[in-house]
Design an enzyme around this catalytic site. Structure first.
Site, PDB file in Angstrom:
ATOM      1  N   ASP A  12       1.130  -1.115  -3.188  1.00  0.00           N
ATOM      2  CA  ASP A  12       1.647  -1.377  -1.837  1.00  0.00           C
ATOM      3  C   ASP A  12       3.168  -1.327  -1.751  1.00  0.00           C
ATOM      4  O   ASP A  12       3.770  -1.998  -0.923  1.00  0.00           O
ATOM      5  CB  ASP A  12       1.152  -2.749  -1.314  1.00  0.00           C
ATOM      6  CG  ASP A  12      -0.344  -2.881  -1.417  1.00  0.00           C
ATOM      7  OD1 ASP A  12      -1.037  -1.896  -1.124  1.00  0.00           O
ATOM      8  OD2 ASP A  12      -0.825  -3.959  -1.804  1.00  0.00           O
ATOM      9  N   LYS A  15       4.465   3.737  -1.332  1.00  0.00           N
ATOM     10  CA  LYS A  15       4.394   5.090  -1.923  1.00  0.00           C
ATOM     11  C   LYS A  15       4.035   6.123  -0.861  1.00  0.00           C
ATOM     12  O   LYS A  15       4.532   7.243  -0.893  1.00  0.00           O
ATOM     13  CB  LYS A  15       3.360   5.143  -3.050  1.00  0.00           C
ATOM     14  CG  LYS A  15       3.758   4.358  -4.273  1.00  0.00           C
ATOM     15  CD  LYS A  15       2.706   4.434  -5.354  1.00  0.00           C
ATOM     16  CE  LYS A  15       1.404   3.782  -4.968  1.00  0.00           C
ATOM     17  NZ  LYS A  15       1.495   2.308  -4.804  1.00  0.00           N
ATOM     18  N   GLY A  39      -4.596   2.856  -0.620  1.00  0.00           N
ATOM     19  CA  GLY A  39      -4.438   3.046   0.820  1.00  0.00           C
ATOM     20  C   GLY A  39      -3.011   3.461   1.094  1.00  0.00           C
ATOM     21  O   GLY A  39      -2.111   2.640   1.029  1.00  0.00           O
ATOM     22  N   HIS A  40      -2.810   4.743   1.325  1.00  0.00           N
ATOM     23  CA  HIS A  40      -1.451   5.224   1.573  1.00  0.00           C
ATOM     24  C   HIS A  40      -1.241   5.428   3.070  1.00  0.00           C
ATOM     25  O   HIS A  40      -1.863   6.274   3.687  1.00  0.00           O
ATOM     26  CB  HIS A  40      -1.193   6.533   0.809  1.00  0.00           C
ATOM     27  CG  HIS A  40      -1.090   6.311  -0.661  1.00  0.00           C
ATOM     28  ND1 HIS A  40      -0.947   7.312  -1.574  1.00  0.00           N
ATOM     29  CD2 HIS A  40      -1.090   5.172  -1.378  1.00  0.00           C
ATOM     30  CE1 HIS A  40      -0.872   6.793  -2.793  1.00  0.00           C
ATOM     31  NE2 HIS A  40      -0.971   5.498  -2.689  1.00  0.00           N
ATOM     32  N   GLN A 220      -1.840   2.664  -6.663  1.00  0.00           N
ATOM     33  CA  GLN A 220      -1.626   1.302  -7.182  1.00  0.00           C
ATOM     34  C   GLN A 220      -0.223   1.191  -7.789  1.00  0.00           C
ATOM     35  O   GLN A 220       0.646   1.963  -7.430  1.00  0.00           O
ATOM     36  CB  GLN A 220      -2.709   0.898  -8.201  1.00  0.00           C
ATOM     37  CG  GLN A 220      -4.089   0.711  -7.590  1.00  0.00           C
ATOM     38  CD  GLN A 220      -4.875   1.994  -7.491  1.00  0.00           C
ATOM     39  OE1 GLN A 220      -4.894   2.786  -8.415  1.00  0.00           O
ATOM     40  NE2 GLN A 220      -5.516   2.225  -6.371  1.00  0.00           N
TER      41      GLN A 220
HETATM   42  P1  IMP Z   1      -9.831  -2.559  -8.103  1.00  0.00           P
HETATM   43  O1  IMP Z   1      -8.851  -1.458  -8.280  1.00  0.00           O
HETATM   44  O2  IMP Z   1     -10.571  -2.473  -6.799  1.00  0.00           O
HETATM   45  O3  IMP Z   1     -10.742  -2.711  -9.277  1.00  0.00           O
HETATM   46  O4  IMP Z   1      -9.007  -3.928  -8.013  1.00  0.00           O
HETATM   47  C1  IMP Z   1      -8.312  -4.455  -9.124  1.00  0.00           C
HETATM   48  C2  IMP Z   1      -6.978  -5.075  -8.697  1.00  0.00           C
HETATM   49  O5  IMP Z   1      -6.113  -4.033  -8.246  1.00  0.00           O
HETATM   50  C3  IMP Z   1      -7.097  -6.080  -7.545  1.00  0.00           C
HETATM   51  O6  IMP Z   1      -6.112  -7.076  -7.731  1.00  0.00           O
HETATM   52  C4  IMP Z   1      -6.746  -5.231  -6.331  1.00  0.00           C
HETATM   53  O7  IMP Z   1      -6.254  -6.018  -5.263  1.00  0.00           O
HETATM   54  C5  IMP Z   1      -5.685  -4.326  -6.909  1.00  0.00           C
HETATM   55  N1  IMP Z   1      -5.560  -3.047  -6.210  1.00  0.00           N
HETATM   56  C6  IMP Z   1      -6.347  -1.970  -6.309  1.00  0.00           C
HETATM   57  N2  IMP Z   1      -5.902  -0.974  -5.529  1.00  0.00           N
HETATM   58  C7  IMP Z   1      -4.797  -1.419  -4.945  1.00  0.00           C
HETATM   59  C8  IMP Z   1      -3.853  -0.820  -4.049  1.00  0.00           C
HETATM   60  O8  IMP Z   1      -3.946   0.338  -3.643  1.00  0.00           O
HETATM   61  N3  IMP Z   1      -2.817  -1.621  -3.673  1.00  0.00           N
HETATM   62  C9  IMP Z   1      -2.670  -2.884  -4.133  1.00  0.00           C
HETATM   63  N4  IMP Z   1      -3.506  -3.471  -4.960  1.00  0.00           N
HETATM   64  C10 IMP Z   1      -4.563  -2.747  -5.374  1.00  0.00           C
END
Ligand code: IMP
Length: 425
Positions: A12, A15, A39-40, A220
């Protein structure tokens, strides 16, 4: 210059904005890890668009947009995203999807939810099945996009995997999954996606040899990297530079520049340690000012001061050349801005360190030591040139650059593409 764009925090960082700002200068934009947990947010023709798997290159018809083999793909979700993009008037003829991208299957999503709701492993995931899908890759039982295009093969493989998962669900007291509807919908999605499916490693290799300019679009953030992040509160892929190579099949020689994205403060969604977190009213104010609510899940983000110890870690592991500092305008009104410059471990009289310990257990024991810097208390949103920035901003940027060990080249001072200031040498 082939450029990798990576998040330097917990995701977040903005990017989407950075990539959207730069994408027009590239011939190829490729995603290389993660899935629709990302989520971009970008603005296209005045409309807010949130991309989850589609690379930002789709907005430029002459740019090849690639979903490479390191990305985990939920085909139904991808089809929906493509349909939404077509409604915006985009043809998506420029989209290439790797035949070797692992599939996110219905069991993966189910297992993600089962684990999150159990007492075994509460990470605060996006519940999209990302972790279990990558587990199957490492466990050597994954199915791939290419399998979707061969009905008999797909049916055979998913039936074997269903046995494996239904045993697992039974152990957790969950009923077996009925798959026939899903299998049919997945196969339909495969037909829809077929024109885009190709060998993206070859495509990227050819693009590189033809001296096309390639932008690698990270998802991420570095502190969520499976190996170098705040384990176990991480995502299941390499969000750092390493993911570029395993996720595309290009070598490090194909990368000319690493651009790291960081907010001027910090946020985190999900569980896990966050040393500079502000749990008070001021944190709530910052959350509102920065509109810190998840693009994928809508969850309120945890908010805190910029952590330079963590930022330097991310700069070092990625070999960051330049930084894009986003959302600087969110700090416009503050008389004083803090940044963490060290950690005290186990309370006041203990060791002071200025390196990032990574694993969550160690990070939970630290208290940040702050440096206070004067705020600028001016609106930055309308400034276009670096030389017009207030002195206090320059001093703030100098402090970050010196500590983190990379140059700040771009500043985000508002949501619009044009609210970006480039800083030359
Ligand atoms: P997962 O990727 O859904 O397995 O989540 C694992 C961790 O990564 C959690 O803390 C999510 O909130 C975080 N996370 C996954 N994708 C994003 C993203 O695009 N932005 C921020 N945090 C993310």
């Amino acid at each position: 210059m082939n450029t990798v764009v990576l998040g330097l925090q917990w995701g977040d960082e903005g990017k989407g904005k950075a990539i959207d700002y730069l994408a027009g200068r590239f011939d190829v934009v490729t995603r290389f890890q993660g899935g629709h947990n990302a989520g971009h947010t970008v603005y296209y023709q005045g409309r807010k668009v949130v991309l989850h798997v589609l690379p930002s290159g789709i907005f430029y018809p002459d740019c090849l947009a690639v979903i490479a083999s390191g990305v985990v793909v939920q085909p139904l979700q991808l089809v929906e995203e493509i349909r939404n993009a077509r409604e915006l008037g985009l043809t998506l003829r420029n989209l290439a999807l790797s035949e070797n991208a692992p599939l996110i299957l219905p069991f993966h999503q189910q297992l993600d939810v089962v684990f999150e709701d159990s007492r075994y492993q509460r990470i605060g995931t996006t519940r999209r099945g990302i972790g279990p899908a990558y587990e199957d890759v490492v466990g050597r039982r994954a199915l791939f996009v290419g399998d979707l295009l061969r009905e008999t093969v797909f049916r055979g493989k998913i039936a074997v995997l269903a046995e494996y998962y239904n045993r697992l669900f039974a152990a957790y007291g969950h009923p077996a999954m009925e798959l026939e509807d899903d299998v049919r919908r997945y196969l339909e999605a495969g037909e829809f996606l077929r024109p885009h499916v190709t060998d993206t490693t070859r495509l990227l290799q050819e693009s590189w040899r033809a001296k096309k300019k390639i932008l690698f679009e990270g998802a991420q953030g570095s502190l969520l990297d499976i190996h170098l992040g705040t384990y176990p509160f991480v995502t299941s892929s390499n969000t750092t530079i390493a993911g570029v190579f395993s996720g595309t099949g290009l070598s490090p020689k194909a990368v000319d520049r690493v651009l790291g994205i960081s907010k001027a403060y910090a946020t985190r969604v999900g569980e896990g340690p966050f040393p500079t977190e502000l749990k008070d009213d001021f944190g709530a104010r910052l959350r509102t000012l920065g509109n810190e609510f998840g693009a994928t899940t809508g969850r309120p983000r945890r908010v805190g001061w910029l952590d330079l110890v963590a930022l330097r870690h991310a700069v070092q592991v990625n070999g960051v050349d330049d930084i894009f500092l986003t959302k600087l305008d969110v700090l416009d009104d503050l008389p004083e801005i803090r940044v963490a410059i060290a950690y005290e471990v186990d309370g006041e009289r203990s060791e002071r360190r200025d390196t990032f310990p990574c694993h969550a257990e160690a990070l939970e024991r630290v208290t940040p030591v702050y440096q206070a810097l004067p705020g600028w208390q001016k609106k930055l949103g309308a400034i276009e040139r670096a030389r017009d920035l207030p002195k206090a901003v320059r001093a703030y940027l100098d402090f970050i650059e010196e500590f983190a060990g990379a140059r700040i080249r771009y500043l985000g001072v508002g949501g619009e593409r044009r609210q970006t200031i480039e800083i030359a040498d």
